[in-house]
Motif scaffolding. Structure first.
Motif, PDB file in Angstrom:
ATOM      1  N   ASN A 118       6.274   5.009   1.415  1.00 23.98           N
ATOM      2  CA  ASN A 118       7.297   5.034   0.168  1.00 23.98           C
ATOM      3  C   ASN A 118       8.573   5.957   0.446  1.00 23.98           C
ATOM      4  O   ASN A 118       9.495   6.115   0.106  1.00 23.98           O
ATOM      5  N   LYS A 123       7.293   1.260   1.248  1.00 22.65           N
ATOM      6  CA  LYS A 123       6.717  -0.361  -0.727  1.00 22.65           C
ATOM      7  C   LYS A 123       7.919   0.827  -1.394  1.00 22.65           C
ATOM      8  O   LYS A 123       8.161   1.908  -2.048  1.00 22.65           O
ATOM      9  N   ARG A 124       9.128   0.636  -2.009  1.00 17.57           N
ATOM     10  CA  ARG A 124      10.237   0.788  -2.912  1.00 17.57           C
ATOM     11  C   ARG A 124       8.945   1.570  -3.835  1.00 17.57           C
ATOM     12  O   ARG A 124       8.008   1.111  -4.304  1.00 17.57           O
ATOM     13  N   SER A 125      10.143   1.996  -4.651  1.00 14.44           N
ATOM     14  CA  SER A 125       9.530   3.367  -5.292  1.00 14.44           C
ATOM     15  C   SER A 125      10.901   4.089  -5.750  1.00 14.44           C
ATOM     16  O   SER A 125      11.597   4.355  -5.517  1.00 14.44           O
ATOM     17  N   GLN A 126      10.252   4.637  -7.122  1.00 13.34           N
ATOM     18  CA  GLN A 126      11.136   5.542  -7.607  1.00 13.34           C
ATOM     19  C   GLN A 126      11.991   6.414  -7.027  1.00 13.34           C
ATOM     20  O   GLN A 126      12.304   7.533  -6.909  1.00 13.34           O
ATOM     21  N   CYS A 179      11.744   7.915  -3.707  1.00 14.30           N
ATOM     22  CA  CYS A 179      12.195   6.723  -2.413  1.00 14.30           C
ATOM     23  C   CYS A 179      14.052   7.035  -1.484  1.00 14.30           C
ATOM     24  O   CYS A 179      14.503   6.484  -1.475  1.00 14.30           O
ATOM     25  N   THR A 186       9.970  -4.037   4.255  1.00 13.51           N
ATOM     26  CA  THR A 186      10.424  -4.298   3.173  1.00 13.51           C
ATOM     27  C   THR A 186       9.447  -4.378   2.028  1.00 13.51           C
ATOM     28  O   THR A 186       9.708  -5.913   1.996  1.00 13.51           O
ATOM     29  N   VAL A 187       8.320  -3.846   1.062  1.00 15.82           N
ATOM     30  CA  VAL A 187       7.759  -4.199  -0.379  1.00 15.82           C
ATOM     31  C   VAL A 187       8.459  -4.289  -1.312  1.00 15.82           C
ATOM     32  O   VAL A 187       8.354  -2.795  -1.665  1.00 15.82           O
ATOM     33  N   SER A 188       8.646  -4.602  -2.773  1.00 16.23           N
ATOM     34  CA  SER A 188       7.948  -4.644  -4.059  1.00 16.23           C
ATOM     35  C   SER A 188       7.197  -4.031  -5.100  1.00 16.23           C
ATOM     36  O   SER A 188       6.919  -3.173  -5.634  1.00 16.23           O
ATOM     37  N   GLU A 189       6.549  -5.445  -4.091  1.00 14.02           N
ATOM     38  CA  GLU A 189       4.827  -5.110  -4.891  1.00 14.02           C
ATOM     39  C   GLU A 189       4.101  -4.416  -4.138  1.00 14.02           C
ATOM     40  O   GLU A 189       4.002  -5.444  -2.999  1.00 14.02           O
ATOM     41  N   GLU A 233       2.036  -8.047  -1.679  1.00 10.48           N
ATOM     42  CA  GLU A 233       3.354  -8.642  -0.289  1.00 10.48           C
ATOM     43  C   GLU A 233       2.531  -7.749   0.884  1.00 10.48           C
ATOM     44  O   GLU A 233       3.259  -8.389   1.752  1.00 10.48           O
TER      45      GLU A 233
END
Length: 244
Positions: free
Chosen positions: A195, A214-217, A219, A230-233, A236
């Motif tokens: 992240n 991995k996107r996170s709060q 980051c 880049t992934v949000s979940e 993916e």
């Protein structure tokens, strides 16, 4: 053609397991509980304000050194200095101090949605799975291992490398090379998921691995660092492995 990968390696905090987003609150609570421990053990009176300033400054100094030098400073050394200063250093107090800082991490601990399912799918593809993790405050690796076991993730990993075991923190290239060597895979045949642009993506790409953000709060932006994906979940991730 799909990527020909032999191994996928992961970061832990904010990638597979979420903890805190703002470390200042948990750290302040850890310092407060350390004061209670020291005050209870000390034969004399301990001034709360002086103690909090001392340990707080020591943690800041340690954090700055870690960032600058990419080395790990074990929390046991930091707390040992603190306990010795107040003449209450012994094995019981030292272990209790470690448990205090681990305990504040548990306040917000939760498994990232889809982590177990994603690891299972990656394992089913016949890929090796590794972990490279900087440990919060330099806690011994037994503490993140507790978290991994708590969520039933232990058996997914073929190897796990923790900063406090090797004395280095990401993005130092050696910590990535150690993990690749342990898995007996080449960087070009491996992918890293994390992240942090600076610690994870910069570190992985620096040794030739493919890198997935991995996107996170938690980051933070890092200029000039670009992930391959880049992934949000987490679901993916295995889709990337199958991508044409």
């Amino acid at each position: 053609m799909p990527y020909v990968m032999k191994a996928v390696l992961f970061d832990l905090g904010h990638t597979l397991i979420d903890y805190y987003c703002d470390w200042k609150g948990p750290e302040a609570r850890g310092v407060g509980k350390m004061y209670e421990l020291v005050s209870k053990s000390s034969p004399g009176e301990v001034d709360r304000r002086e103690f909090s300033a001392y340990l707080g400054d020591l943690l800041v100094e340690t954090r700055e050194r870690k960032l600058k030098e990419m080395v790990e400073v074990p929390l046991v050394d930091v707390l040992g200095r603190c306990l010795e200063r107040y003449d209450v250093l012994d094995e019981d107090n030292l272990q209790e101090g470690l448990e205090i800082f681990y305990g504040v991490l548990l306040e917000d601990r939760k498994l990232v949605p889809g982590a177990e399912e994603m690891l299972s799918r990656v394992k089913e593809k016949g890929l090796k799975i590794g972990l490279i993790s900087d440990v919060a405050w330099g806690l011994p690796s037994e503490f993140p291992l507790r978290d991994i076991e708590h969520y039933g993730l232990t058996d997914f990993f073929d190897d796990m490398v923790f900063s406090t075991d090797v004395g280095l923190r990401k993005p130092h290239p050696k910590i990535f090379k150690i993990a690749l060597s342990n898995l007996s895979v080449a960087a070009a045949d491996s992918m890293y998921v994390g992240n942090s642009l600076k610690q994870d993506i910069k570190g992985a790409k620096g040794v030739g691995m493919k890198a997935v953000l991995k996107r996170s709060q938690f980051c933070p932006y890092e200029e000039g660092v670009m992930p391959d994906h880049t992934v949000s979940e987490l679901q993916e991730v295995d889709a990337i492995l199958d991508a044409k």
